[in-house]
Design an enzyme around this catalytic site. Structure first.
Site, PDB file in Angstrom:
ATOM      1  N   LYS A 294       6.233  -1.365   7.865  1.00  0.00           N
ATOM      2  CA  LYS A 294       7.681  -1.183   7.988  1.00  0.00           C
ATOM      3  C   LYS A 294       7.972   0.129   8.718  1.00  0.00           C
ATOM      4  O   LYS A 294       8.301   1.137   8.120  1.00  0.00           O
ATOM      5  CB  LYS A 294       8.347  -1.243   6.622  1.00  0.00           C
ATOM      6  CG  LYS A 294       8.606  -2.702   6.238  1.00  0.00           C
ATOM      7  CD  LYS A 294       9.857  -2.953   5.478  1.00  0.00           C
ATOM      8  CE  LYS A 294       9.873  -2.412   4.094  1.00  0.00           C
ATOM      9  NZ  LYS A 294       8.632  -2.373   3.358  1.00  0.00           N
TER      10      LYS A 294
ATOM     11  N   SER B 221       0.852  -1.201   0.000  1.00  0.00           N
ATOM     12  CA  SER B 221       0.000   0.000   0.000  1.00  0.00           C
ATOM     13  C   SER B 221       0.887   1.250   0.000  1.00  0.00           C
ATOM     14  O   SER B 221       0.517   2.288  -0.557  1.00  0.00           O
ATOM     15  CB  SER B 221      -0.921   0.007   1.219  1.00  0.00           C
ATOM     16  OG  SER B 221      -0.149  -0.050   2.393  1.00  0.00           O
TER      17      SER B 221
ATOM     18  N   ASP C 154       8.090  -2.868  -6.072  1.00  0.00           N
ATOM     19  CA  ASP C 154       6.703  -2.451  -5.858  1.00  0.00           C
ATOM     20  C   ASP C 154       6.299  -1.343  -6.814  1.00  0.00           C
ATOM     21  O   ASP C 154       5.217  -1.370  -7.417  1.00  0.00           O
ATOM     22  CB  ASP C 154       6.523  -1.972  -4.409  1.00  0.00           C
ATOM     23  CG  ASP C 154       6.911  -3.057  -3.422  1.00  0.00           C
ATOM     24  OD1 ASP C 154       7.121  -4.198  -3.855  1.00  0.00           O
ATOM     25  OD2 ASP C 154       7.001  -2.760  -2.227  1.00  0.00           O
TER      26      ASP C 154
HETATM   27  P1  NG1 Z   1       6.727  -4.583   1.222  1.00  0.00           P
HETATM   28  O1  NG1 Z   1       6.087  -5.884   1.345  1.00  0.00           O
HETATM   29  O2  NG1 Z   1       5.910  -3.587   0.464  1.00  0.00           O
HETATM   30  O3  NG1 Z   1       7.189  -4.059   2.518  1.00  0.00           O
HETATM   31  C1  NG1 Z   1       9.350  -4.729   0.549  1.00  0.00           C
HETATM   32  C2  NG1 Z   1      10.090  -3.801  -0.409  1.00  0.00           C
HETATM   33  C3  NG1 Z   1      10.397  -4.469  -1.744  1.00  0.00           C
HETATM   34  C4  NG1 Z   1      11.007  -5.844  -1.564  1.00  0.00           C
HETATM   35  C5  NG1 Z   1      10.166  -6.670  -0.586  1.00  0.00           C
HETATM   36  C6  NG1 Z   1      10.742  -8.019  -0.285  1.00  0.00           C
HETATM   37  C7  NG1 Z   1       9.323  -1.509   0.058  1.00  0.00           C
HETATM   38  C8  NG1 Z   1       8.551  -0.354  -0.422  1.00  0.00           C
HETATM   39  N1  NG1 Z   1       9.306  -2.605  -0.694  1.00  0.00           N
HETATM   40  O4  NG1 Z   1       8.019  -4.836   0.215  1.00  0.00           O
HETATM   41  O5  NG1 Z   1      11.248  -3.627  -2.494  1.00  0.00           O
HETATM   42  O6  NG1 Z   1      12.337  -5.774  -1.137  1.00  0.00           O
HETATM   43  O7  NG1 Z   1       9.975  -5.982   0.638  1.00  0.00           O
HETATM   44  O8  NG1 Z   1      10.836  -8.791  -1.430  1.00  0.00           O
HETATM   45  O9  NG1 Z   1       9.960  -1.446   1.084  1.00  0.00           O
END
Ligand code: NG1
Length: 461
Positions: free
Chosen positions: A235, A146, A191
Site C-alpha cells: 500500500k 506484514s 490487522d
Molecule cells: P492489508 O491487507 O494489510 O493492506 C488493509 C487494512 C485493513 C482492512 C483491509 C481490507 C491496513 C494496515 N490494513 O489490510 O484495516 O481494511 O485492508 O479488509 O491498511
C-alpha cells in the site's frame, strides 16, 4: 480474558519459534555488541471474510498465521531509536524521540517504526531510545499484514524496553490501529487486533467501535492455504490512494443515506456505513442501499453532482475528517461501494455461523460471493487474482477469495488437511508453472497453516 503481555520464557516457545529467537538474539549481539532485553513475535494474518468492512464499523473474521515479524530490542541511554533489519536492501532507520515525529518518504519501512514509537512518546515525556533488530517471515506485499505486524512488534518492543509494563492487548489494539495511519493510509483496526488478540486453532470475529472479539473454532480437519498471486500488494502510491478513496466513498455514502432519511442534523455526525444502524435502528440494513439505488445512478460522480442529485449542499456530504481526502473533483462510486459493504457484513454473519456449525458448503458460498463482490463492487481484484482463484477452485479448495486490501497479494482458501499435498501439486501446475515458466520450486509462493496465537513477548535472560 486475554493473556497479559508479561514476558514469557523462551523455554515455553514452539521449537521453530525458539530457533528463530536464538538466531535473532545472536544477530542482535553481533550488530549492537550487547544482548537484547526482549524479543517480540508479532504474527501476520489472513482474513477469511469481511473485507473492507473494518473501517466501516462492520465485523471481520481473520486468523493469525504461523509466520511472524520478530523484533529484538535493547534500551539505550540517549533518546535515539536505531532500527535495523535483516531484510536485504533496507537501510537502517534512525530517529530521535523528540517532539512530533515526522514521516520519511512514502513507502519507507522506518515510517512503520515511527508510527509505533508514537505510542511511547504519548506515554513518556522524555523517553529513552532503543536499539532494534527486525527479522520477518511474513511475506511483504502479500496482503498478510506484514506492516501491522511490524508496527505491533516494534511498538511492543519500544514500550517494554522503556519499562512500561501495564499493557493491555485490547487497549493497544486500538492505539496501534490509529498509530498506523501515520504512514498515510486510513486503515481500519482488523490487522492490529488480530495480531494482538488471535487465538490458536480459531478464527477471530472482531467488531469495532467499540472493539469486541470472540473466537470461532476452526474445523480440525482443515488447513488454511495461502497462495500469492505474484502481484505485490504494497500500500504505497496508487494502491494507497485507491484504498483511501474507498474509505472516503463509503463515508460520503453514509452521509448521503442519512441525508436521504431526512435527518439533516444527524447526517452531520455520521461518517461510517455502520453508524446508520445505530442512528436509525428501526430501518433495516437493506433499506439504506435501496435509498441510494433509487436516488443515484450506478456510475462514479464528483461530489458536487451527487449533492445536486440529492438536493443537498456539498459541505453536508463531506465527512468530518478530511485526512488524506481526495481532490474535490474526484469521481466517487457510492452505490457499488455501499452494496459491497452491506452485503459483506451479512456474509460475515453467515460465515461465522457456518464455521461454528461445521457447514463447509455454506462457508464456501459466502467466501466465493465475497470475492465476487470485492471484484465487481469494490473493484480491488486484478487479473492474476482472478486466474488464481479459478485455479484454486478447480484444485478442490473451499472458498477461494482475495484476502486483505486486494490490488494483488494473496488468495485464502480452506483445504482438507489430508488433501494438501495434492492441492499444492495441482495449483503449482495450473498457476505457478504457467506464470513462472522455467521455475520449478514454488514453495515460496504458497503455504498452509492452522490458526496461530497473537503476539508473544519473550524475556532474554
Ligand atoms: P492489508 O491487507 O494489510 O493492506 C488493509 C487494512 C485493513 C482492512 C483491509 C481490507 C491496513 C494496515 N490494513 O489490510 O484495516 O481494511 O485492508 O479488509 O491498511
Amino acid at each position: 480474558m486475554y493473556p497479559d503481555l508479561n514476558p514469557i520464557s523462551w523455554r515455553s516457545l514452539l521449537d521453530r519459534e525458539r530457533e528463530r529467537v536464538a538466531t535473532l538474539v545472536k544477530q542482535f549481539r553481533m550488530q549492537f555488541c550487547q544482548p537484547p532485553q526482549f524479543v517480540v513475535l508479532a504474527p501476520g494474518r489472513i482474513n477469511l471474510i469481511g473485507e473492507h468492512t473494518d473501517y466501516n464499523g462492520y465485523p471481520v473474521l481473520p486468523a493469525a498465521i504461523d509466520r511472524h515479524v520478530a523484533v529484538a530490542v535493547g534500551s539505550r541511554a540517549d533518546s535515539i531509536v536505531q532500527a535495523r533489519t535483516s531484510a536485504p536492501g533496507l537501510a537502517p532507520c534512525t530517529f530521535v524521540l523528540e517532539g512530533r515525529l515526522q514521516p520519511g518518504p512514502s513507502g519507507d519501512w522506518g515510517n512503520y517504526v515511527k508510527a509505533a514509537a508514537q505510542l511511547l512518546c504519548a506515554r513518556v515525556s522524555a523517553p529513552k531510545g532503543a536499539d532494534i533488530l527486525v527479522d520477518g517471515t511474513v511475506p511483504v506485499g502479500a496482503g498478510l499484514s506484514s506492516s501491522s505486524a511490524l508496527v505491533v512488534g516494534t511498538g511492543l518492543a519500544l514500550l517494554l524496553s522503556a519499562g512500561i509494563s501495564d499493557l493491555s492487548r485490547f487497549a493497544l489494539a486500538e492505539e496501534f490501529a490509529s498509530a498506523e495511519q501515520f504512514v498515510g493510509t486510513l486503515s481500519g483496526g482488523m490487522d492490529q487486533a488480530c495480531c494482538l488478540l488471535a487465538e490458536e486453532q480459531a478464527a477471530l470475529r472482531i467488531d469495532f467501535f467499540p472493539l469486541r472479539v470472540r473466537s470461532v473454532p476452526f474445523p480440525s480437519d482443515y488447513h488454511i492455504a495461502v497462495c500469492h498471486s505474484l502481484v505485490r500488494a504494497e500500500k504505497a502510491g496508487a494502491a494507497r490512494t485507491a484504498y483511501n478513496l474507498r474509505v472516503w466513498e463509503c463515508s460520503v455514502a453514509a452521509r448521503a443515506v442519512a441525508f436521504l432519511l431526512g435527518d439533516h442534523e444527524q447526517a452531520l455526525s455520521i461518517d461510517r456505513l455502520a453508524d446508520l444502524e445505530r442512528h436509525f435502528p428501526s430501518q433495516p440494513r437493506a433499506s439504506f442501499l435501496d435509498l441510494l439505488t433509487y436516488h443515484l445512478p450506478d456510475r462514479p460522480m464528483p461530489i458536487d453532482e451527487i449533492a445536486r442529485l440529492l438536493n443537498a449542499n456539498v459541505e453536508s456530504l463531506m465527512p468530518r475528517s478530511r485526512k488524506y481526502a481526495p481532490p474535490l473533483d474526484t469521481p466517487l462510486q457510492l452505490l457499488r461501494r455501499a452494496r459491497h459493504v452491506f452485503s459483506e457484513a451479512d456474509r460475515v454473519e453467515s460465515a461465522e455461523a457456518a464455521l461454528r456449525l461445521g457447514q463447509v458448503d455454506s462457508l464456501h458460498r459466502a467466501m466465493r460471493a465475497s470475492h465476487g463482490s470485492c471484484r465487481d463492487d469494490y473493484e480491488v481484484s486484478c487479473p492474476e487474482l482472478e486466474t488464481l482463484v479459478d485455479a484454486a477452485i478447480t484444485c478442490g479448495a473451499v472458498g477461494s477469495r482475495l484476502t486483505g486490501a486486494g490490488f494483488g497479494g494473496s488468495t485464502v482458501q480452506l483445504v482438507p488437511t489430508n488433501k494438501l499435498p495434492e492441492f499444492f501439486e495441482r495449483i503449482d501446475q495450473l498457476f505457478y508453472a504457467r506464470q513462472l515458466p522455467g521455475e520449478r520450486n514454488f514453495a515460496d509462493y504458497r503455504f498452509a497453516f492452522r490458526p496461530s496465537s497473537g503476539a508473544k513477548v519473550i524475556a532474554i535472560d
